[in-house]
Design an enzyme around this catalytic site. Structure first.
Site, PDB file in Angstrom:
ATOM      1  N   GLY A 136      11.064  -7.607   8.528  1.00 45.61           N
ATOM      2  CA  GLY A 136      11.013  -7.108   7.163  1.00 45.61           C
ATOM      3  C   GLY A 136       9.951  -7.900   6.428  1.00 45.61           C
ATOM      4  O   GLY A 136       8.754  -7.672   6.579  1.00 45.61           O
ATOM      5  N   SER A 137      10.394  -8.878   5.651  1.00 49.65           N
ATOM      6  CA  SER A 137       9.428  -9.780   5.011  1.00 49.65           C
ATOM      7  C   SER A 137       8.626 -10.537   6.062  1.00 49.65           C
ATOM      8  O   SER A 137       7.455 -10.850   5.869  1.00 49.65           O
ATOM      9  CB  SER A 137      10.157 -10.770   4.097  1.00 49.65           C
ATOM     10  OG  SER A 137      10.731 -10.108   2.995  1.00 49.65           O
ATOM     11  N   THR A 163       9.233   5.721   5.387  1.00 50.33           N
ATOM     12  CA  THR A 163       9.091   6.900   4.534  1.00 50.33           C
ATOM     13  C   THR A 163       8.202   7.946   5.194  1.00 50.33           C
ATOM     14  O   THR A 163       7.204   7.628   5.828  1.00 50.33           O
ATOM     15  CB  THR A 163       8.480   6.490   3.180  1.00 50.33           C
ATOM     16  OG1 THR A 163       9.257   5.442   2.612  1.00 50.33           O
ATOM     17  CG2 THR A 163       8.457   7.673   2.214  1.00 50.33           C
ATOM     18  N   GLU A 370       7.153  -2.712   0.026  1.00 48.78           N
ATOM     19  CA  GLU A 370       5.756  -3.187   0.019  1.00 48.78           C
ATOM     20  C   GLU A 370       5.665  -4.673  -0.341  1.00 48.78           C
ATOM     21  O   GLU A 370       4.716  -5.110  -0.983  1.00 48.78           O
ATOM     22  CB  GLU A 370       4.897  -2.380  -0.962  1.00 48.78           C
ATOM     23  CG  GLU A 370       4.926  -0.899  -0.753  1.00 48.78           C
ATOM     24  CD  GLU A 370       4.269  -0.483   0.548  1.00 48.78           C
ATOM     25  OE1 GLU A 370       3.409  -1.211   1.044  1.00 48.78           O
ATOM     26  OE2 GLU A 370       4.632   0.570   1.072  1.00 48.78           O
TER      27      GLU A 370
END
Length: 386
Positions: A136-137, A163, A370
């Site tokens: 993730g991060s 997405t 983001e």
């Protein structure tokens, strides 16, 4: 609208474009946004309508069928969609910033000719797959592997929270995968995977707090085979492609925050002017008037910050720091404005019959997607040499 159009970076072309997108959003999206949200339904029909007015290829050159507009025009489009519905703005932002940009920037001539005309025509979407259960991060935590076997890549792994990846409109995804090891660290590369690739499967993620009408998917790769020519850029260049793509993507998330804040502010202002208590509209009470004044102030500062970053990008100047600041600040403003808007609505803002409730939910992703707010502060600190 007048205060927005007075911004010094806004040209007549920008004003006309804003009016076009705002008119479309008001006529085609606003009336069905709440129902799509309640049904957790991604609308292929609405997405294709957005494609017909050029929203699926805003910055791509005309030679490939795109609109060839500047960054500020693109950001204005995302902003105006978010003013009405976060789900539709997310669809457009992810397709343009994360889907198209890497292919246009790093693709070979053959890749551009194969993918771009199809993806800007209005019937297909493209995704960008980084996030995994372990990544993730920490984007370097990717476990999906791609092994080169002759003239084919053999891919195994999974992606999550991607997405534009699960609907029938999705033509495929650019994934980040481990393609080897260098200096004791995983070597990351970007690879194009078409939706009909054998061994590639997808599924919708439902039960979301936000963006319920957007296509968010899980992706699975089980001995998926794609041609070696599907490598995007050079082998081992995946991290660079990812970081550059995210810089541009952060501008679009900032635009979503700005647009959401603008929409929430307008709803709260209209409600305050019409809601009667103690014999007069609540907008006449100083506590409410000051809330609205603070909203207007924050939105103005957010817009200036974001538009400045867009100008830097269009001038070919470094904009990574400004993109991080814009995304961080605009997401914070969206949170604060949506929260105060609900406060102005009172109990009426707590039901799903009121659009402000959806706005309050949709803003929450903006501090995560983001790059989380915490990661963005890390990015900014590195830009200032700390």
């Amino acid at each position: 609208m007048d205060s927005i159009n007075k911004h010094p970076l806004i040209t007549d072309e920008h004003r006309n474009y804003r009016e076009k997108i705002r008119s479309f959003a008001e006529k085609e999206i606003k009336g069905i946004a709440r129902q799509l949200d309640k049904e957790n339904r991604f609308s292929v029909e609405l997405t294709k309508k957005m494609g017909k007015i050029g929203l699926l290829g805003i910055q791509i050159p005309r030679v490939y069928g795109g609109q060839e507009l500047d960054t500020l025009s693109y950001i204005i489009a995302v902003e105006e969609l978010a003013r009405v519905d976060g789900s539709q703005s997310a669809t457009i932002a992810a397709h343009n910033s994360l889907g198209l940009y890497p292919i246009y920037k790093y693709g070979t001539d053959a890749q551009k000719e194969k993918y771009l005309p199809k993806l800007v025509a209005g019937d297909h979407l493209w995704a960008f797959g980084i996030t995994e259960p372990t990544a993730g991060s920490d984007a370097q935590g990717v476990k999906t592997k791609a092994e080169l076997q002759g003239d084919k890549w053999l891919i195994n792994g999974s992606k999550i929270f991607i997405t534009n990846s699960a609907s029938d409109m999705s033509a495929g995804v650019t994934i980040q995968a481990v393609t080897g090891e260098k200096n004791g660290k995983p070597e990351l590369s970007a690879i194009l995977v078409d939706q009909d690739t054998k061994g590639f499967s997808r599924g919708f993620i439902t039960g979301k707090l936000m963006w319920r009408a957007a296509d968010t998917g899980r992706l699975f790769f089980q001995n998926s085979v794609v041609p070696s020519d599907n490598l995007l850029g050079e082998k081992g260049q995946g991290a660079r492609i990812m970081l550059e793509t995210l810089d541009g993507g952060r501008l679009s998330i900032a635009a979503m925050g700005l647009g959401l804040a603008q929409g929430a502010y307008e709803m709260a202002k209209d409600y305050a002017q019409n809601r009667q208590q103690f014999g007069r509209s609540i907008s006449k009470f100083q506590t409410v008037a000051f809330k609205l004044a603070d909203m207007d102030k924050k939105i103005e500062l957010a817009r200036n910050t974001l538009y400045n970053a867009c100008w830097l990008k269009d001038q070919g100047k470094p904009f990574g720091r400004e993109a991080a600041i814009s995304k961080l600040y605009c997401s914070e403003v969206a949170k604060e404005v949506a929260d105060e808007a609900v406060q102005i609505f009172g109990a009426y803002g707590l039901t799903d019959d009121n659009d402000i409730e959806r706005f309050y939910r949709d803003q929450r992703i903006l501090q995560i997607g983001e790059g989380t707010s915490e990661i963005l502060k890390l990015v900014i600190s590195r830009h200032i040499g700390i």
